[in-house]
Design a protein around this motif. Structure first.
Motif, PDB file in Angstrom:
ATOM      1  N   THR A  97      31.170  48.634  36.145  1.00  0.00           N
ATOM      2  CA  THR A  97      31.441  49.312  37.404  1.00  0.00           C
ATOM      3  C   THR A  97      32.935  49.241  37.719  1.00  0.00           C
ATOM      4  O   THR A  97      33.699  48.572  37.016  1.00  0.00           O
ATOM      5  CB  THR A  97      30.634  48.670  38.540  1.00  0.00           C
ATOM      6  N   ALA A  98      33.328  49.920  38.784  1.00  0.00           N
ATOM      7  CA  ALA A  98      34.743  49.922  39.154  1.00  0.00           C
ATOM      8  C   ALA A  98      35.215  48.516  39.509  1.00  0.00           C
ATOM      9  O   ALA A  98      36.328  48.113  39.132  1.00  0.00           O
ATOM     10  CB  ALA A  98      34.972  50.879  40.322  1.00  0.00           C
ATOM     11  N   ARG A  99      34.383  47.738  40.214  1.00  0.00           N
ATOM     12  CA  ARG A  99      34.783  46.385  40.582  1.00  0.00           C
ATOM     13  C   ARG A  99      34.908  45.489  39.348  1.00  0.00           C
ATOM     14  O   ARG A  99      35.857  44.706  39.226  1.00  0.00           O
ATOM     15  CB  ARG A  99      33.767  45.787  41.547  1.00  0.00           C
ATOM     16  N   GLN A 100      33.939  45.600  38.430  1.00  0.00           N
ATOM     17  CA  GLN A 100      33.990  44.788  37.220  1.00  0.00           C
ATOM     18  C   GLN A 100      35.196  45.147  36.362  1.00  0.00           C
ATOM     19  O   GLN A 100      35.884  44.265  35.825  1.00  0.00           O
ATOM     20  CB  GLN A 100      32.699  44.968  36.426  1.00  0.00           C
ATOM     21  N   ALA A 101      35.472  46.448  36.234  1.00  0.00           N
ATOM     22  CA  ALA A 101      36.632  46.863  35.452  1.00  0.00           C
ATOM     23  C   ALA A 101      37.925  46.393  36.094  1.00  0.00           C
ATOM     24  O   ALA A 101      38.879  46.002  35.394  1.00  0.00           O
ATOM     25  CB  ALA A 101      36.631  48.381  35.291  1.00  0.00           C
ATOM     26  N   ALA A 102      37.979  46.408  37.442  1.00  0.00           N
ATOM     27  CA  ALA A 102      39.191  45.946  38.117  1.00  0.00           C
ATOM     28  C   ALA A 102      39.410  44.453  37.894  1.00  0.00           C
ATOM     29  O   ALA A 102      40.539  44.001  37.679  1.00  0.00           O
ATOM     30  CB  ALA A 102      39.100  46.251  39.612  1.00  0.00           C
ATOM     31  N   ILE A 103      38.335  43.643  37.924  1.00  0.00           N
ATOM     32  CA  ILE A 103      38.475  42.207  37.712  1.00  0.00           C
ATOM     33  C   ILE A 103      38.946  41.910  36.288  1.00  0.00           C
ATOM     34  O   ILE A 103      39.871  41.116  36.071  1.00  0.00           O
ATOM     35  CB  ILE A 103      37.146  41.497  38.011  1.00  0.00           C
ATOM     36  N   LEU A 104      38.334  42.566  35.314  1.00  0.00           N
ATOM     37  CA  LEU A 104      38.740  42.331  33.932  1.00  0.00           C
ATOM     38  C   LEU A 104      40.152  42.856  33.680  1.00  0.00           C
ATOM     39  O   LEU A 104      40.948  42.226  32.962  1.00  0.00           O
ATOM     40  CB  LEU A 104      37.753  42.998  32.978  1.00  0.00           C
ATOM     41  N   ALA A 111      42.617  43.116  35.917  1.00  0.00           N
ATOM     42  CA  ALA A 111      43.571  42.207  36.554  1.00  0.00           C
ATOM     43  C   ALA A 111      43.727  40.925  35.748  1.00  0.00           C
ATOM     44  O   ALA A 111      44.840  40.393  35.600  1.00  0.00           O
ATOM     45  CB  ALA A 111      43.114  41.891  37.972  1.00  0.00           C
ATOM     46  N   THR A 112      42.630  40.414  35.177  1.00  0.00           N
ATOM     47  CA  THR A 112      42.712  39.209  34.350  1.00  0.00           C
ATOM     48  C   THR A 112      43.529  39.467  33.088  1.00  0.00           C
ATOM     49  O   THR A 112      44.366  38.646  32.687  1.00  0.00           O
ATOM     50  CB  THR A 112      41.306  38.721  33.979  1.00  0.00           C
ATOM     51  N   GLY A 113      43.303  40.642  32.466  1.00  0.00           N
ATOM     52  CA  GLY A 113      44.079  40.977  31.269  1.00  0.00           C
ATOM     53  C   GLY A 113      45.564  41.123  31.567  1.00  0.00           C
ATOM     54  O   GLY A 113      46.410  40.635  30.795  1.00  0.00           O
ATOM     55  N   LEU A 150      51.663  36.314  31.653  1.00  0.00           N
ATOM     56  CA  LEU A 150      51.940  34.916  31.310  1.00  0.00           C
ATOM     57  C   LEU A 150      52.422  34.783  29.876  1.00  0.00           C
ATOM     58  O   LEU A 150      53.315  33.973  29.579  1.00  0.00           O
ATOM     59  CB  LEU A 150      50.670  34.076  31.526  1.00  0.00           C
ATOM     60  N   TYR A 151      51.867  35.596  28.978  1.00  0.00           N
ATOM     61  CA  TYR A 151      52.308  35.525  27.580  1.00  0.00           C
ATOM     62  C   TYR A 151      53.760  35.990  27.442  1.00  0.00           C
ATOM     63  O   TYR A 151      54.556  35.372  26.731  1.00  0.00           O
ATOM     64  CB  TYR A 151      51.395  36.382  26.704  1.00  0.00           C
ATOM     65  N   GLY A 190      36.981  34.305  29.035  1.00  0.00           N
ATOM     66  CA  GLY A 190      35.531  34.127  28.996  1.00  0.00           C
ATOM     67  C   GLY A 190      34.940  33.929  30.382  1.00  0.00           C
ATOM     68  O   GLY A 190      33.878  34.472  30.696  1.00  0.00           O
ATOM     69  N   VAL A 191      35.630  33.158  31.221  1.00  0.00           N
ATOM     70  CA  VAL A 191      35.153  32.959  32.591  1.00  0.00           C
ATOM     71  C   VAL A 191      35.171  34.266  33.367  1.00  0.00           C
ATOM     72  O   VAL A 191      34.223  34.595  34.104  1.00  0.00           O
ATOM     73  CB  VAL A 191      36.002  31.888  33.302  1.00  0.00           C
ATOM     74  N   ALA A 192      36.233  35.049  33.220  1.00  0.00           N
ATOM     75  CA  ALA A 192      36.308  36.339  33.907  1.00  0.00           C
ATOM     76  C   ALA A 192      35.201  37.276  33.434  1.00  0.00           C
ATOM     77  O   ALA A 192      34.578  37.985  34.239  1.00  0.00           O
ATOM     78  CB  ALA A 192      37.677  36.971  33.679  1.00  0.00           C
TER      79      ALA A 192
END
Length: 338
Positions: free
Chosen positions: A28-35, A37-39, A45-46, A67-69
């Motif tokens: 979904t849009a929310r799940q894609a946004a969370i992943l 943002a995590t990426g 950071l890298y 994995g947690v995200a």
């Protein structure tokens, strides 16, 4: 002669009409946004640490975070996505545990104790905020920012005693109503203990006026049977209520259009369920108030008294402020006026 079907039919009805759409990779849009943002966070950071941190070390740290995200957006608990469940748990954890009725429901806190009270009772409870803010005479329940709701009482149908053809007709009519819904609807089934004594007393008193002694004996036998049934079983009376809600469209003041829309939807539900032999009676203001009161206080009754609110004024006589430690609690209680 046309035979009826041996088994009742089943109707397919969407299980979750409010399920969000999946836009990419089954997310979904929310799940894609969370992943996403995590990426982006891990990539940033890298780029900031690749000159001082080995890629192997960074990968070992980044894999558990990713994995947690992924688990947060894909796993579900209690019918909710894990991120929504964690957010609800966090809000419930921060919510106050002690709620009391208060007149100033618009305020943020319960008024503090008067200055003459010398006891520190700890943190004050928070005001109890009910979803319903007002009820019109027509039965429209104002839910504030959540819109307007309308409740309707429904009769029941003895489905098990019907033939297969009649059951098919009932299921078909009910499924057509479910498919025609255009807004949020809740079906509430509430059970309440049934006291048969007032009804049985009237039935026993009127048995003597029947035209034949056999009818009188049958009526009294029926009274005895019901009394024995009431003593040996826990009898329940079920109330079925359909609550229709219309989301608010206005920004200021009462949303009259939502009230009219939800009232029209209640009338449409009454017409649609009439084909299922279900009588739907929209509730007016007094009836809706009674239903909400019974739901909030199942064991209460019309004789129940209302306790004072937390914001009620407490006054005292001036001499109460000069009580000495030797004064008894009874003397202090006589001087307090609520």
């Amino acid at each position: 002669m046309r035979r009826e079907q041996d088994t009742p039919m089943s109707a397919r009805v969407p299980a979750d009409v409010e399920k969000p759409d999946k836009i990419v990779f089954g997310l979904t849009a929310r799940q894609a946004a969370i992943l996403g943002a995590t990426g982006l966070l891990l990539w940033g950071l890298y780029q900031a640490t690749h000159t001082v941190v080995s890629p192997v070390v960074f990968t070992a740290v980044a894999i558990p975070i990713a994995g947690v995200a992924f688990a947060v957006v894909t796993l579900r608990r209690d019918g909710l996505a894990l991120d929504a469940w964690l957010l609800a748990a966090w809000r419930q954890r921060r919510a106050p545990r002690r709620l009391v009725p208060a007149d100033n429901v618009r305020g943020d806190t319960v008024p503090d104790a008067p200055a003459w009270v010398g006891i520190q009772a700890g943190p004050l409870p928070a005001p109890l905020r009910l979803p319903a803010e007002a009820i019109s005479t027509e039965g429209a329940i104002d839910l504030g920012a959540q819109g307007t709701a309308h409740a309707a009482a429904c009769s029941t149908v003895n489905f098990g005693l019907r033939t297969a053809g009649e059951q098919n007709s009932l299921i078909g009519g009910f499924s057509r109503w479910l498919h025609s819904l255009s807004g949020p609807v809740q079906i509430v089934v509430r059970a309440q203990r049934l006291d048969l004594e007032p009804y049985l007393d009237v039935l026993a008193d009127e048995a003597g006026g029947l035209p034949h002694p056999a009818l009188e004996q049958a009526c009294l036998g029926h009274v005895d049977f019901l009394r024995e049934l009431s003593r040996s079983r826990g009898l329940l009376r079920r109330h079925v209520t359909v609550v229709l809600r219309q989301p608010a469209t206005g920004r200021h003041g009462r949303d009259t259009s939502a009230a009219q829309t939800v009232a029209r939807r209640a009338q449409e539900a009454a017409r649609a369920l009439r084909g299922c032999e279900v009588v739907v009676a929209p509730l007016d203001g007094a009836q809706a108030h009674a239903v909400l009161g019974a739901a909030a206080d199942p064991n209460g009754g019309p004789q129940a008294t209302r306790a004072g609110t937390a914001s009620g004024v407490v006054t005292a006589r001036p001499d109460l402020r000069h009580l000495t430690p030797g004064d008894t609690a009874a003397e202090a209680a006589e001087d307090v006026e609520v």
